[in-house]
Design an enzyme around this catalytic site. Sequence first.
Site, short mmCIF file in Angstrom:
data_model
loop_
_atom_site.label_atom_id
_atom_site.label_comp_id
_atom_site.label_asym_id
_atom_site.label_seq_id
_atom_site.Cartn_x
_atom_site.Cartn_y
_atom_site.Cartn_z
N HIS A 290 60.60 85.33 50.68
CA HIS A 290 60.42 83.47 50.67
C HIS A 290 60.15 83.37 51.98
CE1 HIS A 290 63.08 83.23 47.06
NE2 HIS A 290 64.29 84.40 47.69
N HIS B 137 63.83 81.51 42.85
CA HIS B 137 63.58 82.92 42.05
C HIS B 137 63.02 82.29 40.75
CE1 HIS B 137 67.30 82.91 45.02
NE2 HIS B 137 66.73 84.24 45.58
#
Lengths: 332, 332
Positions: free
Chosen positions: B56, B218
Site C-alpha cells: 500500500h 486488497h
Amino acid sequence: MKKLLNKIDDVVVESLAGLAASHPTLVRLHPSVKAVLRADAPRVKVAVISGGGSGHEPLHGGYVGYGMLDAACPGEVFTSPTPDQMYEAAKAVEGGKGVLFIVKNYTGDVMNFQMAADMLAGEGVNVAQVVIDDDVAVQDSLYTAGRRGVGGTVLAEKIVGAKAEAGGSLEEVKALCEKVNSRVRSMGMALTPCTVPAAGKPTFSLAEDEMEIGIGIHGEPGRERMKLKPAGQIVEMMAKAIVDDLPFKPGDEVLAFVNGMGGTPQMELFLVFNDLAAYLRDRGLVIARSLVGNYITSLEMQGFSITLLKLDEELKVLWDAPVETAGLRWGR
Amino acid sequence: MKKLLNKIDDVVVESLAGLAASHPTLVRLHPSVKAVLRADAPRVKVAVISGGGSGHEPLHGGYVGYGMLDAACPGEVFTSPTPDQMYEAAKAVEGGKGVLFIVKNYTGDVMNFQMAADMLAGEGVNVAQVVIDDDVAVQDSLYTAGRRGVGGTVLAEKIVGAKAEAGGSLEEVKALCEKVNSRVRSMGMALTPCTVPAAGKPTFSLAEDEMEIGIGIHGEPGRERMKLKPAGQIVEMMAKAIVDDLPFKPGDEVLAFVNGMGGTPQMELFLVFNDLAAYLRDRGLVIARSLVGNYITSLEMQGFSITLLKLDEELKVLWDAPVETAGLRWGR
C-alpha cells in the site's frame, strides 16, 4: 481500453481543470489557451516556462508554483503544444525580466518553442531557451534528432526555478539550466506499454517475459528488448550506461532519482532504489540527495527510469530551496 | 507476473531498505524487526505508530517522519505485521508520553495490535488504540468485521501526527484520532486487479469492459461489478454514497482526497478530481483542502478511491502544519 475519462477529446482539458480545482492557491488556467499559470503571476522575476505533450503528469503542469515553473503548456497526449500556447502563456506570466523556455528534446517541441520565442522576441521580450537531452539510451529516436529529454527535465525545472525565484537574471538562469543539463544523465525501461486514449490500443507490445531497456517516455524504442531479469541486473545495466556516459567519477556527489513510469508500484520503486544505491556505492559515488516516485510518467506504463545529477554546492542549495507545486512541495 | 524484484521472499525487506537509503535523514530501520523508525526517535512526545500489510506504499513507512508517524510496522504483502514488530517498534520510539496505535480495521491487524498493546501495558507503557473504519462500501468483508479502514487512515496519520508533534497528550491525541475517524468516509473502485508477488497471479479478474465499485485495498470484493462507465458517472455513484453516509451537509467544508490505487495515470486522477469537484459543488459542499495522488495503494491496481473529511478550524490547522516524510512533505 480501460481508462477513467468522459469524452476522449476532453481528457486533457478535464485533467487540467482538476489540477486547477485541487490547487487553487497555486495555479490557475489561462482563459483562452491550454496553459497552467502560477496563481500569483506575473511577478518580477525571470519567467520559467516549460511544456510538452500530456500524459507525463505531474510534468509539467504539476510543477507550476512557487520556486519552480511560472507556466506550463500541455499538448494533447504525447503531442507537442503549439506556439500560440507558449506565446500566450509567456505573455501572461512574464514580469519584465525575460522568459526561459525549458524544452525537452523532441522535434515538435523544439520547433514550436522556437517559433514562440521568435514571436516574443519580435515584441521585444527577452527570451532564452535550453533544450534538455539527458537520455543516454539512444542517439536519435523516433521523435528526436539527438538525445531525448527525460528525467533530467524535472531536476532542471526545480533547480532553475529556485534560481529564478531568488532573483537570478535571464543570463544566469539560462547558464544554470545548461549547467544542469551538462551534468545530468538518464535511462528508462518498460515492463508494459501504455495506451494513448485517442489511439485506443497500446503503443507497442511486449511478451509476458520481456522488457525493453532504454525506452522513451512515449514508448518509442530503446536499446534492446530482452527477457525480464532480476531488478539488480536491470539497474546495473542502466546505471552503468549512465555513470560511464558523463562519466561520473568516484567521490562525485549525486542526486539519485528513481522515477516511476506511472503504473509501477511504489514498493518496486523503492526496491529499485535499493539496488541503485548498492551499485553507486560500488562505483564510489555518494548519494547526497534523492527522489523516488512518479515524476515524469508515460500514462499507465509500468517501468522506471534512473536519473543521476552530479551535484555541487550551488546545485544542492538550489535543490533544497523551498518549492510549492502540485508535484513537488517542501520547506516553505 | 511482471515485477521489478530480485527474490520474491525479499521484496518487502529490499523495498524498506530502499526507503531508508533514499531518506536517511528522515527514517532508519529497526535493527532486529521489520519496522521503519523516525531517524530522530525517541522524542518526548506521544509516539504515533501504524502498520499493516505491505503493498500500500507510501502507507505506512512513507509516512514516518516529522509531523506524522514515529514508526510503521509493515507485514508481508497484504499480510498483517506481527505483535513483536509493533512491540519492538514502540519500545524503540516511545519517549515517555505514551503510544497511540492507528489501526486499519482488518481482523489480523486489530488482533495483533491488541496483543502488542497488552504486552506494552504489561510493562507500564501507556498505550491507546484507534481503529479506522472509513470505507462505506460494505458492512463486513473478506478480512473485516465491520467497515474497512482505507484512505481516511492517511488523513488521520497526518492530522494526529501534527497534534502529537505539537505536544498533545495521549488522551488528546487519541480523542483527535477518533474525531477524524468519525468525520471521514471513503469508497474505492478498480479497473484492473493486482498481483501479490508470492501468489504470482492476479487477486481477481475483471472483463475488459468491467469495473468493480466499492473494492477494498486488497482487491476484496466491493458493492457491485458493472460495465465501465464515464468517469463522471463513476464519481457520482461513489461520492453520493460517501456524502449520504456521514451525512455531509450543504455548507460543510471538506478535505477532498482522490487517491490512486497504484497503477492509475496522474492525468486520470486529476480528471476524476474535476468530476468530484463538480459533484460536491452541486451538493453544496466546499472543498477547503485537497489531496490527489497515490497515497494508499494496492500494488499496481488501476482505479481510485475518494475520501472526504469534514473539516473544522482545528483540523485545518493540523492538516496545514509542517510535515516531512517520504510520502507527504511540506512547509517546514
